[in-house]
Design a protein around this motif. Structure first.
Motif, PDB file in Angstrom:
ATOM      1  N   UNK A 356       0.818  -1.219   0.000  1.00  0.00           N
ATOM      2  CA  UNK A 356       0.000   0.000   0.000  1.00  0.00           C
ATOM      3  C   UNK A 356       0.846   1.261   0.000  1.00  0.00           C
ATOM      4  N   UNK A 357       0.191   2.374  -0.302  1.00  0.00           N
ATOM      5  CA  UNK A 357       0.885   3.661  -0.423  1.00  0.00           C
ATOM      6  C   UNK A 357       0.995   4.343   0.935  1.00  0.00           C
ATOM      7  N   UNK A 358       2.085   5.061   1.124  1.00  0.00           N
ATOM      8  CA  UNK A 358       2.190   5.956   2.277  1.00  0.00           C
ATOM      9  C   UNK A 358       1.537   7.288   1.905  1.00  0.00           C
ATOM     10  N   UNK A 359       1.337   8.155   2.917  1.00  0.00           N
ATOM     11  CA  UNK A 359       0.770   9.472   2.587  1.00  0.00           C
ATOM     12  C   UNK A 359       1.778  10.241   1.733  1.00  0.00           C
ATOM     13  N   UNK A 392       5.690  10.458  15.922  1.00  0.00           N
ATOM     14  CA  UNK A 392       4.756  11.582  15.772  1.00  0.00           C
ATOM     15  C   UNK A 392       3.770  11.303  14.642  1.00  0.00           C
ATOM     16  N   UNK A 393       4.293  10.857  13.517  1.00  0.00           N
ATOM     17  CA  UNK A 393       3.425  10.559  12.371  1.00  0.00           C
ATOM     18  C   UNK A 393       2.471   9.412  12.679  1.00  0.00           C
ATOM     19  N   UNK A 394       2.982   8.378  13.342  1.00  0.00           N
ATOM     20  CA  UNK A 394       2.122   7.223  13.633  1.00  0.00           C
ATOM     21  C   UNK A 394       0.988   7.610  14.572  1.00  0.00           C
ATOM     22  N   UNK A 395       1.302   8.440  15.576  1.00  0.00           N
ATOM     23  CA  UNK A 395       0.253   8.844  16.514  1.00  0.00           C
ATOM     24  C   UNK A 395      -0.791   9.723  15.837  1.00  0.00           C
ATOM     25  N   UNK A 396      -0.389  10.386  14.763  1.00  0.00           N
ATOM     26  CA  UNK A 396      -1.344  11.188  13.990  1.00  0.00           C
ATOM     27  C   UNK A 396      -2.015  10.360  12.884  1.00  0.00           C
ATOM     28  N   UNK A 397      -1.785   9.034  12.900  1.00  0.00           N
ATOM     29  CA  UNK A 397      -2.355   8.114  11.906  1.00  0.00           C
ATOM     30  C   UNK A 397      -1.909   8.469  10.490  1.00  0.00           C
ATOM     31  N   UNK A 398      -0.626   8.865  10.374  1.00  0.00           N
ATOM     32  CA  UNK A 398      -0.053   9.168   9.059  1.00  0.00           C
ATOM     33  C   UNK A 398       1.047   8.157   8.783  1.00  0.00           C
ATOM     34  N   UNK A 399       0.819   7.302   7.799  1.00  0.00           N
ATOM     35  CA  UNK A 399       1.894   6.367   7.449  1.00  0.00           C
ATOM     36  C   UNK A 399       2.844   7.074   6.494  1.00  0.00           C
TER      37      UNK A 399
END
Ligand SMILES: [Zn+2]
Length: 422
Positions: A356-359, A392-399
């Motif tokens: 899958x794609x990351x942001x 930080x990114x993971x806690x913001x639900x950003x892969x």
């Protein structure tokens, strides 16, 4: 005969090795464990732990006293019958079959006390380490080709793939071959101490990256010339938790884009799979990313009643980041079928989502120069920063993605937003 699954498509991968050619009893037990647990891929080893051939090698004839092909053909044949691919383990910087004959090919570490390494090397311990800047660097690709062509393995998992010893931390090499080659390439004398104020030392760090990658690439090309579908994995030995300078491995952080699997090891830090797998993916290698985790509750205490939950979490974290976790055990696979089955059950349903794609608007730039020349010999602050940005990114639900030198400017232009690390 079942179709043998492609290694890169397997959701679970089990490490095994041997001190001697595998016995029939062992192989039959392994096959039973693979069937009952559902684990999809396997490693064994065409060599012993010092990388002495367990088969009658023509390339490095100084092999094990019981060396034979039949044991391996039985092992590989039985695993193929149940559709499982099998790779050979091989520690790239070991080759006792050569160092016994050529003691001057041994790695000579830069034993500078200012380099914070966990252990120093004894002469006995060093006997197995063979420098890739000696003729070993030419012989190794041919030996690897024998392992896939003549022994019949589906590929090779290169452990210890560094230009160093003691778990990739004690940098090499100061052997006569390295002295000569460094002088030929740069016109400078090879440095014998870690001195960041010395131009020769700074050049040496980058020269080691080039020399080691030359060997990695020739191994992959030589193996693929005899078996294009063969899987080649390189363990880049990059941990967060060990506080030694990462330049010591000789493994660079840059996009490679080769037809190999970039691999690493999580050891017991299984929940760092997200960051580690994304680091591997940043190398841009076309066969995917993998990280190894040991099936033990405490380092090197191998027990059959291993707690499966952390391993299931590690497998899921790896797949969520776009790679697969492999597993090492210190017991016979038949003794840990329950844990193996739990990992397989957790991992298999996620395979369709692996790529899958990351942001597209957040990336973490992991800089080789910051690692090597900012951290130098001290505490590895840059790694704390990289992991912090990822959390930080993971806690913001950003892969997010990780980008290495050479890819950052493209990402910046496309998205206009990058997490700047320095
Ligand atoms: Zn050397």
């Amino acid at each position: 005969m079942a179709t043998v699954k492609r290694y890169e498509d397997c959701a679970s991968r089990l490490e095994n090795r041997g001190y001697h050619p595998p016995t029939r009893e062992y192989v039959d037990g392994l096959v039973e464990a693979m069937r009952r647990s559902g684990v999809e891929a396997c490693w064994h080893s065409a060599v012993d732990p010092d990388c002495r051939a367990l088969f009658p090698s023509k390339v490095i004839p100084n092999c094990h006293k019981d060396a034979n092909f039949e044991s391996f053909h039985y092992l590989i044949g039985r695993l193929h019958e149940i559709g499982r691919p099998v790779l050979s383990w091989y520690s790239l910087s070991h080759c006792i079959g050569l160092t016994e004959k050529h003691p001057d090919w041994q790695v000579v570490p830069m034993a500078d006390e200012s380099i914070p390494v966990p252990g120093r090397t004894s002469p006995e311990h060093l006997k197995r380490w063979c420098c890739v800047n000696t003729p070993y660097g030419k012989i190794l690709p041919e030996f690897a080709a024998e392992v896939v062509r003549d022994v019949g393995f589906d590929g090779i998992w290169f452990d210890g793939a560094s230009l160093a010893d003691v778990s990739a931390t004690n940098p090499g090499c100061l052997c006569a071959f390295c002295h000569e080659r460094f002088h030929d390439d740069t016109g400078l004398e090879l440095p014998t101490r870690a001195d960041f104020s010395s131009r020769a030392f700074r050049l040496w760090i980058n020269w080691r990256y080039e020399r080691l990658m030359d060997v990695w690439k020739r191994i992959a090309d030589t193996v693929h010339a005899v078996k294009p579908e063969a899987t080649i994995c390189f363990n880049n030995s990059r941990h967060r938790y060990e506080n030694f300078p990462r330049w010591t491995t000789g493994i660079p952080m840059k996009k490679l884009g080769w037809d190999v699997v970039m691999a690493g090891e999580l050891s017991l830090q299984v929940l760092q799979a997200d960051f580690q797998i994304k680091m591997h993916r940043a190398y841009g290698c076309r066969r995917g990313a993998e990280s190894w985790m040991p099936l033990c509750d405490h380092w090197n205490l191998w027990v059959p009643d291993i707690e499966p939950l952390p391993l299931e979490q590690g497998a899921v974290a790896a797949l969520s980041a776009g790679g697969v976790a492999s597993m090492g055990i210190g017991a016979h696979p038949k003794d840990v079928i329950g844990t193996l089955a739990a990992v397989q059950k957790a991992a298999a349903p996620l395979i369709p989502y692996k790529d899958g794609e990351t942001v597209r608007y957040a990336a973490i730039w992991v800089s080789q120069q910051t690692q090597d020349f900012h951290d130098q010999l001290g505490r590895q602050f840059s790694w704390d920063a990289y992991h912090g940005a990822n959390e930080l990114c993971l806690h913001a639900h950003l892969q997010s993605s990780i980008v290495l030198n050479g890819t950052a400017s493209r990402i910046e232009t496309r998205s206009g937003f990058l997490f700047p690390m320095r």
